[in-house]
Design a protein around this motif. Structure first.
Motif, PDB file in Angstrom:
ATOM      1  N   SER A 136       0.832  -1.207   0.000  1.00 22.34           N
ATOM      2  CA  SER A 136       0.000   0.000   0.000  1.00 22.34           C
ATOM      3  C   SER A 136       0.866   1.256   0.000  1.00 22.34           C
ATOM      4  O   SER A 136       0.576   2.223  -0.714  1.00 22.34           O
ATOM      5  CB  SER A 136      -0.926   0.006   1.224  1.00 22.34           C
ATOM      6  N   SER A 137       1.939   1.237   0.781  1.00 24.75           N
ATOM      7  CA  SER A 137       2.827   2.405   0.821  1.00 24.75           C
ATOM      8  C   SER A 137       3.556   2.591  -0.509  1.00 24.75           C
ATOM      9  O   SER A 137       3.783   3.729  -0.944  1.00 24.75           O
ATOM     10  CB  SER A 137       3.838   2.262   1.964  1.00 24.75           C
ATOM     11  N   LEU A 139       2.334   1.847  -3.436  1.00 26.87           N
ATOM     12  CA  LEU A 139       1.333   2.408  -4.347  1.00 26.87           C
ATOM     13  C   LEU A 139       1.078   3.880  -4.041  1.00 26.87           C
ATOM     14  O   LEU A 139       0.917   4.696  -4.957  1.00 26.87           O
ATOM     15  CB  LEU A 139       0.038   1.613  -4.251  1.00 26.87           C
ATOM     16  N   GLU A 140       1.027   4.224  -2.771  1.00 23.08           N
ATOM     17  CA  GLU A 140       0.813   5.620  -2.395  1.00 23.08           C
ATOM     18  C   GLU A 140       1.943   6.500  -2.906  1.00 23.08           C
ATOM     19  O   GLU A 140       1.706   7.606  -3.414  1.00 23.08           O
ATOM     20  CB  GLU A 140       0.707   5.732  -0.871  1.00 23.08           C
ATOM     21  N   GLU A 143       1.639   6.848  -6.688  1.00 22.03           N
ATOM     22  CA  GLU A 143       0.516   7.738  -7.012  1.00 22.03           C
ATOM     23  C   GLU A 143       0.899   9.194  -6.753  1.00 22.03           C
ATOM     24  O   GLU A 143       0.602  10.081  -7.573  1.00 22.03           O
ATOM     25  CB  GLU A 143      -0.691   7.336  -6.171  1.00 22.03           C
ATOM     26  N   CYS A 151      -5.043   5.108  -7.479  1.00 21.65           N
ATOM     27  CA  CYS A 151      -5.405   3.703  -7.269  1.00 21.65           C
ATOM     28  C   CYS A 151      -6.447   3.600  -6.165  1.00 21.65           C
ATOM     29  O   CYS A 151      -6.229   4.090  -5.060  1.00 21.65           O
ATOM     30  CB  CYS A 151      -4.151   2.908  -6.909  1.00 21.65           C
ATOM     31  N   LYS A 154      -5.794   0.081  -2.830  1.00 17.67           N
ATOM     32  CA  LYS A 154      -4.456  -0.164  -2.277  1.00 17.67           C
ATOM     33  C   LYS A 154      -4.466  -1.320  -1.279  1.00 17.67           C
ATOM     34  O   LYS A 154      -3.562  -2.146  -1.269  1.00 17.67           O
ATOM     35  CB  LYS A 154      -3.924   1.102  -1.624  1.00 17.67           C
ATOM     36  N   ASN A 204      -7.932  -0.154 -12.247  1.00 20.96           N
ATOM     37  CA  ASN A 204      -9.103   0.342 -11.530  1.00 20.96           C
ATOM     38  C   ASN A 204     -10.402  -0.124 -12.175  1.00 20.96           C
ATOM     39  O   ASN A 204     -11.398  -0.354 -11.496  1.00 20.96           O
ATOM     40  CB  ASN A 204      -9.089   1.868 -11.476  1.00 20.96           C
TER      41      ASN A 204
END
Length: 289
Positions: A136-137, A139-140, A143, A151, A154, A204
């Protein structure tokens, strides 16, 4: 005398290490909790204060391995400057690096999971949350830098990564190519496809369908010789030719500086050795199913 947390952790690691050694030599069924306790130098009853069953020792090994691999990943020099694909590759490589020395044992674990899947699934993996948070981090950060479209899933992506990782390990155990080159190619292609799909916003739109396909088909696709590499190459070529629309494309933005190049990949490859040596990894590679 009351034991400290540090002493308890040391005893726990000692139990796991001796269990891995015994199960590698004697098999899971041929090893008893009493065998493990005596090898670890603790009382027959004491071992149950740490692990109630042999299955739980196996889960403890997997937890420790993933946690150590995650720590190795985050401590990689210059890691914050990596792109999304390089971060995911480094994490996947780190797990395989940690598993390499115990490849024979990991093959037994895979067989155990196939034989008693409900037993293994019933045991929680604390490392799953660590993997979910890490992905998740990643992806953050991607982004925020504009590397991928926003996204919306996540948390789901982190959960799917654990399934993906299990499929990669299964493929790696069956890989007989030189220095596990096929596994390296699998990781490069599959993660390349994922990141390209994120860049064009495709994921997505098909997140729910993709999650179902990944969970239901990964075990079948991960079998060596399934044609998976060819499918991934085609998918990457198709996505690579698709036009990309960067986030907030209506407003011009300054070009971000190029991140530092990651160090050479080494994770899925076994180290080369001289003909005169008898390395453990070479023996393990031959004995894996």
């Amino acid at each position: 005398m009351k034991t400290t947390r540090q002493q308890q952790d040391a005893t726990r690691r000692q139990i796991v290490a001796n269990a891995v050694d015994l199960m590698t030599r004697q098999g899971f069924d041929g090893t008893t909790m009493k065998d493990i306790a005596r090898a670890a130098g603790i009382g027959d009853a004491t071992i149950y204060k740490y692990f109630p069953t042999k299955d739980r020792i196996v889960v403890g090994y997997l937890d420790d391995t993933v946690q150590q691999a995650l720590a190795d990943t985050l401590q990689t020099p210059g890691f914050d400057g990596y792109g999304l694909q390089e971060k995911l590759q480094r994490l996947t490589d780190a797990v395989l690096e940690r598993l390499l020395a115990d490849r024979e044992f990991v093959a037994q674990v895979r067989g155990l999971a196939r034989r008693s899947p409900l037993s293994m699934l019933a045991e929680p993996l604390a490392a799953r949350q660590g993997l979910r948070d890490a992905v998740s981090s990643f992806l953050e950060a991607a982004e925020a830098s504009g590397e991928i479209e926003p996204c919306d899933f996540k948390g789901l992506a982190g959960s799917l990564y654990t399934d993906y990782l299990a499929g990669v390990v299964s493929y790696w155990l069956a890989d007989t190519s030189d220095e596990f080159a096929d596994t390296t190619q699998l990781v490069d292609l599959s993660l390349g496809v994922l990141v390209q799909a994120l860049r064009v916003g495709l994921v997505n739109r098909v997140a729910q369908l993709g999650g179902f396909v990944l969970r239901s088909q990964m075990a079948r696709m991960a079998q060596h010789g399934s044609g998976l590499l060819g499918m991934l190459q085609l998918a990457r070529q198709t996505l690579g030719s698709a036009p990309t629309t960067p986030p907030n494309s209506s407003a011009p933005t300054a070009r971000s500086p190029e991140p530092p190049a990651p160090p050479p990949r080494r994770a899925t490859r076994a180290p080369r050795t001289s003909a005169a040596a008898t390395p453990a990894t070479a023996r393990k590679k031959k004995s894996a199913p």
